[in-house]
Design an enzyme around this catalytic site. Sequence first.
Site, PDB file in Angstrom:
ATOM      1  N   LYS A  57     102.672  45.446-137.516  1.00  0.00           N
ATOM      2  CA  LYS A  57     101.521  46.144-138.101  1.00  0.00           C
ATOM      3  C   LYS A  57     100.685  45.131-138.846  1.00  0.00           C
ATOM      4  CE  LYS A  57      99.906  50.361-138.471  1.00  0.00           C
ATOM      5  NZ  LYS A  57     100.103  51.500-137.543  1.00  0.00           N
ATOM      6  N   ASP A  95      94.144  51.680-136.288  1.00  0.00           N
ATOM      7  CA  ASP A  95      94.809  52.571-137.250  1.00  0.00           C
ATOM      8  C   ASP A  95      93.674  53.029-138.179  1.00  0.00           C
ATOM      9  OD1 ASP A  95      97.784  53.335-138.144  1.00  0.00           O
ATOM     10  OD2 ASP A  95      96.696  52.941-139.988  1.00  0.00           O
TER      11      ASP A  95
HETATM   12  P1  NDP Z   1      90.940  57.289-139.201  1.00  0.00           P
HETATM   13  O1  NDP Z   1      90.421  56.137-139.980  1.00  0.00           O
HETATM   14  O2  NDP Z   1      90.302  57.662-137.931  1.00  0.00           O
HETATM   15  O3  NDP Z   1      90.957  58.595-140.126  1.00  0.00           O
HETATM   16  C1  NDP Z   1      91.659  58.614-141.324  1.00  0.00           C
HETATM   17  C2  NDP Z   1      91.478  59.973-141.968  1.00  0.00           C
HETATM   18  O4  NDP Z   1      92.373  60.072-143.072  1.00  0.00           O
HETATM   19  C3  NDP Z   1      90.094  60.184-142.535  1.00  0.00           C
HETATM   20  O5  NDP Z   1      89.797  61.547-142.529  1.00  0.00           O
HETATM   21  C4  NDP Z   1      90.259  59.669-143.966  1.00  0.00           C
HETATM   22  O6  NDP Z   1      89.332  60.186-144.892  1.00  0.00           O
HETATM   23  C5  NDP Z   1      91.638  60.153-144.292  1.00  0.00           C
HETATM   24  N1  NDP Z   1      92.234  59.247-145.282  1.00  0.00           N
HETATM   25  C6  NDP Z   1      92.509  57.933-145.113  1.00  0.00           C
HETATM   26  N2  NDP Z   1      93.012  57.394-146.228  1.00  0.00           N
HETATM   27  C7  NDP Z   1      93.041  58.403-147.116  1.00  0.00           C
HETATM   28  C8  NDP Z   1      93.452  58.487-148.457  1.00  0.00           C
HETATM   29  N3  NDP Z   1      93.950  57.409-149.103  1.00  0.00           N
HETATM   30  N4  NDP Z   1      93.351  59.701-149.066  1.00  0.00           N
HETATM   31  C9  NDP Z   1      92.860  60.782-148.403  1.00  0.00           C
HETATM   32  N5  NDP Z   1      92.444  60.752-147.129  1.00  0.00           N
HETATM   33  C10 NDP Z   1      92.533  59.591-146.511  1.00  0.00           C
HETATM   34  O7  NDP Z   1      92.497  56.986-138.996  1.00  0.00           O
HETATM   35  P2  NDP Z   1      93.503  57.629-137.947  1.00  0.00           P
HETATM   36  O8  NDP Z   1      93.146  59.043-137.668  1.00  0.00           O
HETATM   37  O9  NDP Z   1      93.655  56.682-136.838  1.00  0.00           O
HETATM   38  O10 NDP Z   1      94.877  57.563-138.786  1.00  0.00           O
HETATM   39  C11 NDP Z   1      95.354  58.674-139.560  1.00  0.00           C
HETATM   40  C12 NDP Z   1      96.847  58.518-139.776  1.00  0.00           C
HETATM   41  O11 NDP Z   1      97.512  58.516-138.511  1.00  0.00           O
HETATM   42  C13 NDP Z   1      97.307  57.233-140.464  1.00  0.00           C
HETATM   43  O12 NDP Z   1      98.461  57.513-141.237  1.00  0.00           O
HETATM   44  C14 NDP Z   1      97.695  56.335-139.297  1.00  0.00           C
HETATM   45  O13 NDP Z   1      98.631  55.352-139.691  1.00  0.00           O
HETATM   46  C15 NDP Z   1      98.329  57.365-138.384  1.00  0.00           C
HETATM   47  N6  NDP Z   1      98.431  57.009-136.971  1.00  0.00           N
HETATM   48  C16 NDP Z   1      97.347  56.619-136.244  1.00  0.00           C
HETATM   49  C17 NDP Z   1      97.466  56.332-134.896  1.00  0.00           C
HETATM   50  C18 NDP Z   1      96.301  55.983-134.050  1.00  0.00           C
HETATM   51  O14 NDP Z   1      96.498  55.823-132.843  1.00  0.00           O
HETATM   52  N7  NDP Z   1      95.100  55.868-134.572  1.00  0.00           N
HETATM   53  C19 NDP Z   1      98.778  56.377-134.239  1.00  0.00           C
HETATM   54  C20 NDP Z   1      99.847  56.882-135.056  1.00  0.00           C
HETATM   55  C21 NDP Z   1      99.669  57.163-136.385  1.00  0.00           C
HETATM   56  P3  NDP Z   1      88.184  59.209-145.500  1.00  0.00           P
HETATM   57  O15 NDP Z   1      87.199  59.026-144.391  1.00  0.00           O
HETATM   58  O16 NDP Z   1      87.651  59.948-146.666  1.00  0.00           O
HETATM   59  O17 NDP Z   1      88.874  57.926-145.888  1.00  0.00           O
HETATM   60  O1  2IT Z   2     100.816  53.932-136.124  1.00  0.00           O
HETATM   61  C1  2IT Z   2     100.640  53.753-134.899  1.00  0.00           C
HETATM   62  O2  2IT Z   2     101.502  54.005-134.061  1.00  0.00           O
HETATM   63  C2  2IT Z   2      99.332  53.239-134.467  1.00  0.00           C
HETATM   64  N1  2IT Z   2      98.444  53.042-135.295  1.00  0.00           N
HETATM   65  C3  2IT Z   2      99.085  52.929-133.017  1.00  0.00           C
HETATM   66  C4  2IT Z   2      99.644  51.583-132.659  1.00  0.00           C
HETATM   67  C5  2IT Z   2      99.311  51.069-131.279  1.00  0.00           C
HETATM   68  O3  2IT Z   2      99.658  49.913-131.049  1.00  0.00           O
HETATM   69  O4  2IT Z   2      98.746  51.781-130.451  1.00  0.00           O
END
Ligand code: NDP
Ligand code: 2IT
Length: 457
Positions: A138, A178
């Site tokens: 990561k 992420d």
């Molecule tokens: P994005 O940046 O697309 O969206 C993040 C969302 O979470 C936004 O709505 C944001 O709001 C909110 N958020 C982020 N930080 C905070 C905080 N400290 N407090 C409150 N709200 C918060 O990210 P993703 O959707 O990609 O990721 C969301 C989660 O999913 C994370 O935990 C990530 O690790 C996990 N994840 C992502 C994957 C992927 O493929 N993208 C895969 C597996 C897990 P704001 O805009 O106000 O910051």
């Molecule tokens: O938390 C996760 O699994 C991710 N942000 C996606 C990682 C990836 O390599 O697709």
Amino acid sequence: MTATPDSATPPAAHRVIEPLYAEILRRNQGEKEFHQAVREVLETLGPVLAQRPEFVDARIIERICEPERQLIFRVPWSDDSGDIHVNRGFRVEFSSSLGPYKGGLRFHPSVNLGIVKFLGFEQIFKNALTGMPIGGGKGGSDFDPKGRSDAEIMRFCQSFMTELHRHLGEYTDVPAGDIGVGGREIGYLFGQYKRITNRYESGVLTGKGLGWGGALVRTEATGYGCVMFTAEMLRSQGDSLDGRRIAVSGSGNVAIYAIEKAQQLGATVVTCSDSDGYVVDEKGIDLALLKEIKEAGRGRVSEYAERRPEARFVPGTGVWSVPCDVALPCATQNELHEADALALVRNGVKAVAEGANMPTTPEAVRVFQEAGVAFAPGKAANAGGVATSALEMQQNASRDSWTFAHTEERLAEIMRHIHDSCYTTAERYGSPGNYVVGANIAGFELVADAMLAQGLI
Ligand code: NDP
Ligand code: 2IT
């Protein structure tokens, strides 16, 4: 604090786990999210250590909790006014037992070494569970992309990759997105990697644009996979998502596509949120409007309520007070606390699946488990994203591209496989219905067996 092995853990395993955890606290001071992620895994490993003493003899836990390599670097960049900023970049290459390091990059002001290590540690077991040949890693930066122009984002990404490129490679380390890193950032990062290395090495990053090496379904995969996993959990109880009320937190990549798949399966999603507050829409979220505001406009969820009279915006963090059958935390770590879990249970929640990484605090997990709520940990429920990244790598390696329908079916198969292996592993180790135990042990065994086979490395 100690790691208290669960009740299925034999006393001999207690004696192994407790001093190990104390040593991890001592050697990784101040990294509270890393401690939390490690503790949650160690607490569940007792039964497997009791049955497989060779893992203890080979010191697999000590080795797995120590990243193979940790990189911290300076990222200087200049904003549109010519002012200079210095951010910190990270890449933690945790485990390459099963394949090249694989895991996303997070750009958020809260990013520090402890957060990157918790995410990298979770990624080891998640990636193992997918059954794909990928190790765990990561990275990210404490850079805050909010309010930055496209040109500023590009200069930051170029500076970040100028350092990181020397550590990457399709057989070495393969980042993706992420929080704060999506298609735009992956484009700038890929362009700079290609320019520096003079190689069109498609498989070095995933989440690429569809016209230049990206894979269909990767954008949707984490949210879709999380809902597919939830549907499998409900199916194992003779239930389904059809007609269910769902509360989702977040409004980013994971949340948006969790909402989309839940709606396709006949559920009504009544909430979404961002760090300013949450929206309640009793008629069901209008996804086209949410995508326009969030994906196209990079706006706030409060605008959703301004534009849709049926919806209301509530500032703050109370999204879990909204009654629902299924809760999908899809924003960030430790966003669902004990009081939220108690409110959800009081309101009759049946299932909770983590779209985000570690969004539920340990106290809240315990509330769900004691109340008999089906609870899916992120390393199982959100593995669809990285699994589809591995499908993107496969397509890149064979210079092929698959249809949406074929790729989505592969994703569905993988999510069924993860569900079934968590379910049967939990049963086999004496904790039926406990997906936390199932995911941790199933992932751990795969990595530990590979480490044993590969010698002392
Ligand atoms: P994005 O940046 O697309 O969206 C993040 C969302 O979470 C936004 O709505 C944001 O709001 C909110 N958020 C982020 N930080 C905070 C905080 N400290 N407090 C409150 N709200 C918060 O990210 P993703 O959707 O990609 O990721 C969301 C989660 O999913 C994370 O935990 C990530 O690790 C996990 N994840 C992502 C994957 C992927 O493929 N993208 C895969 C597996 C897990 P704001 O805009 O106000 O910051
Ligand atoms: O938390 C996760 O699994 C991710 N942000 C996606 C990682 C990836 O390599 O697709």
